[in-house]
Design a protein around this motif. Structure first.
Motif, mmCIF file in Angstrom:
data_model
loop_
_atom_site.group_PDB
_atom_site.id
_atom_site.type_symbol
_atom_site.label_atom_id
_atom_site.label_comp_id
_atom_site.label_asym_id
_atom_site.label_seq_id
_atom_site.Cartn_x
_atom_site.Cartn_y
_atom_site.Cartn_z
ATOM 1 N N ALA A 83 0.831 -1.209 0.000
ATOM 2 C CA ALA A 83 0.000 0.000 0.000
ATOM 3 C C ALA A 83 0.866 1.259 0.000
ATOM 4 O O ALA A 83 0.611 2.199 -0.759
ATOM 5 C CB ALA A 83 -0.929 -0.006 1.212
ATOM 6 N N ASN A 84 1.896 1.276 0.846
ATOM 7 C CA ASN A 84 2.790 2.437 0.879
ATOM 8 C C ASN A 84 3.553 2.592 -0.434
ATOM 9 O O ASN A 84 3.820 3.716 -0.874
ATOM 10 C CB ASN A 84 3.780 2.302 2.034
ATOM 11 N N MET A 85 3.902 1.479 -1.041
ATOM 12 C CA MET A 85 4.595 1.549 -2.326
ATOM 13 C C MET A 85 3.704 2.164 -3.398
ATOM 14 O O MET A 85 4.163 2.989 -4.208
ATOM 15 C CB MET A 85 5.037 0.151 -2.746
ATOM 16 N N CYS A 86 2.438 1.798 -3.407
ATOM 17 C CA CYS A 86 1.515 2.357 -4.397
ATOM 18 C C CYS A 86 1.299 3.849 -4.156
ATOM 19 O O CYS A 86 1.241 4.646 -5.105
ATOM 20 C CB CYS A 86 0.188 1.609 -4.342
ATOM 21 N N ILE A 87 1.187 4.240 -2.878
ATOM 22 C CA ILE A 87 1.015 5.657 -2.565
ATOM 23 C C ILE A 87 2.249 6.449 -2.977
ATOM 24 O O ILE A 87 2.140 7.537 -3.570
ATOM 25 C CB ILE A 87 0.726 5.834 -1.059
ATOM 26 N N ALA A 88 3.431 5.924 -2.674
ATOM 27 C CA ALA A 88 4.663 6.610 -3.057
ATOM 28 C C ALA A 88 4.797 6.716 -4.573
ATOM 29 O O ALA A 88 5.260 7.733 -5.099
ATOM 30 C CB ALA A 88 5.869 5.878 -2.465
ATOM 31 N N LEU A 93 4.492 10.122 -9.490
ATOM 32 C CA LEU A 93 3.881 10.481 -10.777
ATOM 33 C C LEU A 93 3.306 11.893 -10.744
ATOM 34 O O LEU A 93 3.441 12.656 -11.717
ATOM 35 C CB LEU A 93 2.783 9.466 -11.118
ATOM 36 N N LEU A 94 2.670 12.244 -9.627
ATOM 37 C CA LEU A 94 2.128 13.595 -9.502
ATOM 38 C C LEU A 94 3.238 14.639 -9.517
ATOM 39 O O LEU A 94 3.100 15.693 -10.151
ATOM 40 C CB LEU A 94 1.310 13.694 -8.215
ATOM 41 N N ILE A 98 3.801 17.792 -12.076
ATOM 42 C CA ILE A 98 3.927 19.176 -11.614
ATOM 43 C C ILE A 98 5.233 19.798 -12.110
ATOM 44 O O ILE A 98 5.253 20.952 -12.563
ATOM 45 C CB ILE A 98 3.831 19.226 -10.077
ATOM 46 N N CYS A 99 6.324 19.046 -12.024
ATOM 47 C CA CYS A 99 7.614 19.567 -12.482
ATOM 48 C C CYS A 99 7.629 19.777 -13.997
ATOM 49 O O CYS A 99 8.204 20.753 -14.489
ATOM 50 C CB CYS A 99 8.729 18.615 -12.071
ATOM 51 N N ALA A 100 6.999 18.870 -14.727
ATOM 52 C CA ALA A 100 6.914 19.038 -16.174
ATOM 53 C C ALA A 100 6.088 20.274 -16.536
ATOM 54 O O ALA A 100 6.439 21.010 -17.472
ATOM 55 C CB ALA A 100 6.315 17.779 -16.808
ATOM 56 N N MET A 101 5.016 20.510 -15.800
ATOM 57 C CA MET A 101 4.201 21.709 -16.040
ATOM 58 C C MET A 101 5.009 22.970 -15.786
ATOM 59 O O MET A 101 4.931 23.940 -16.561
ATOM 60 C CB MET A 101 2.964 21.673 -15.150
ATOM 61 N N ALA A 102 5.796 22.992 -14.691
ATOM 62 C CA ALA A 102 6.598 24.176 -14.388
ATOM 63 C C ALA A 102 7.660 24.413 -15.454
ATOM 64 O O ALA A 102 7.887 25.555 -15.876
ATOM 65 C CB ALA A 102 7.242 24.019 -13.008
ATOM 66 N N THR A 103 8.300 23.348 -15.902
ATOM 67 C CA THR A 103 9.323 23.492 -16.941
ATOM 68 C C THR A 103 8.722 23.995 -18.245
ATOM 69 O O THR A 103 9.265 24.901 -18.891
ATOM 70 C CB THR A 103 10.026 22.143 -17.169
ATOM 71 N N ILE A 114 3.062 27.433 -13.804
ATOM 72 C CA ILE A 114 4.077 27.423 -12.756
ATOM 73 C C ILE A 114 3.441 27.357 -11.365
ATOM 74 O O ILE A 114 4.104 26.966 -10.399
ATOM 75 C CB ILE A 114 4.977 28.668 -12.890
ATOM 76 N N ILE A 115 2.173 27.721 -11.251
ATOM 77 C CA ILE A 115 1.529 27.822 -9.940
ATOM 78 C C ILE A 115 1.555 26.505 -9.160
ATOM 79 O O ILE A 115 1.859 26.508 -7.958
ATOM 80 C CB ILE A 115 0.092 28.358 -10.099
ATOM 81 N N PRO A 116 1.232 25.333 -9.755
ATOM 82 C CA PRO A 116 1.279 24.089 -8.959
ATOM 83 C C PRO A 116 2.652 23.808 -8.361
ATOM 84 O O PRO A 116 2.752 23.380 -7.207
ATOM 85 C CB PRO A 116 0.864 23.008 -9.964
#
Length: 215
Positions: A83-88, A93-94, A98-103, A114-116
């Motif tokens: 369960a922790n592995m799936c959450i991590a 992925l999130l 977010i980093c791809a959106m900022a770039t 850039i806001i997220p």
């Protein structure tokens, strides 16, 4: 000639005449532009989270390699379950998104993208601040945490032999350096957002004031 009553065109310089303008700068570390710094920061976070995601995916495909039992850790818990592995994995992925959106937002000059990433930086800074406050208010928790570490943890005995007061001071200094660095990165991303947003607004204002029919 322009009459005194006629409103003058507003440029980007006038838009930055607020009290917060003193904290605004178009350059960041190594004298590069804030857009370049934000792109580099976004790519760096992308690399880190991609490596973490690869490790998590390999752990999911081969659980025996990364699964540590309570006997190995010397406690009454397990290091990582499914369960922790799936959450991590979902968090990684999130973060990649977010980093791809900022770039992309810094490269294409889309301020909203850039806001997220900026919100994530604020959240991460707040968490680290809470850790520093908890260490300052409850210094005994450091010793309790060290006792819960596995017996084979590197340099556990050496760390526990350090004077508790000195250990708290060292940890607080270390966290303070991290907070200062994270605060600087937050200011870089914020300045990039303001630069792109101000540039887009100034472009619209220049178009309106130079078109007589639009005015």
């Amino acid at each position: 000639s322009r009459s005194p009553e006629e409103p003058q065109p507003r440029g980007a310089a006038e838009m930055l005449s607020s009290p917060w303008a003193r904290f605004y700068s178009n350059s960041c570390c190594l004298c590069c532009h804030v857009r370049t710094g934000t792109i580099i920061l976004g790519i760096w976070y992308l690399i880190i989270n991609s490596v973490v995601l690869l490790i998590l995916l390999s752990a999911l495909t081969d659980p025996d390699q990364y699964h540590l039992t309570s006997a190995e850790l010397g406690g009454d818990f397990e290091f990582m379950d499914d369960a922790n592995m799936c959450i991590a994995t979902a968090i990684s992925l999130l973060m990649i998104l977010i980093c791809a959106m900022a770039t992309y937002g810094a490269y294409k000059q889309h301020a909203a993208w850039i806001i997220p990433f900026f919100c994530y930086q604020i959240f991460d800074f707040a968490l680290n601040t809470l850790v520093a406050i908890s260490v300052l208010v409850y210094p005994s928790t450091i010793q309790d945490y060290l006792r819960q570490l596995p017996s084979n943890f590197p340099y556990k005995e050496e760390i526990m032999s350090v004077n508790p007061t000195c250990l708290v001071v060292i940890i607080l200094l270390f966290i303070s350096v991290i907070l200062a660095f994270k605060g600087y990165l937050i200011s870089c991303v914020w300045n990039c957002y303001r630069y792109i947003n101000g540039r887009n607004n100034s472009d619209v204002l220049v178009y309106i004031t130079t078109n007589d029919t639009a005015v």
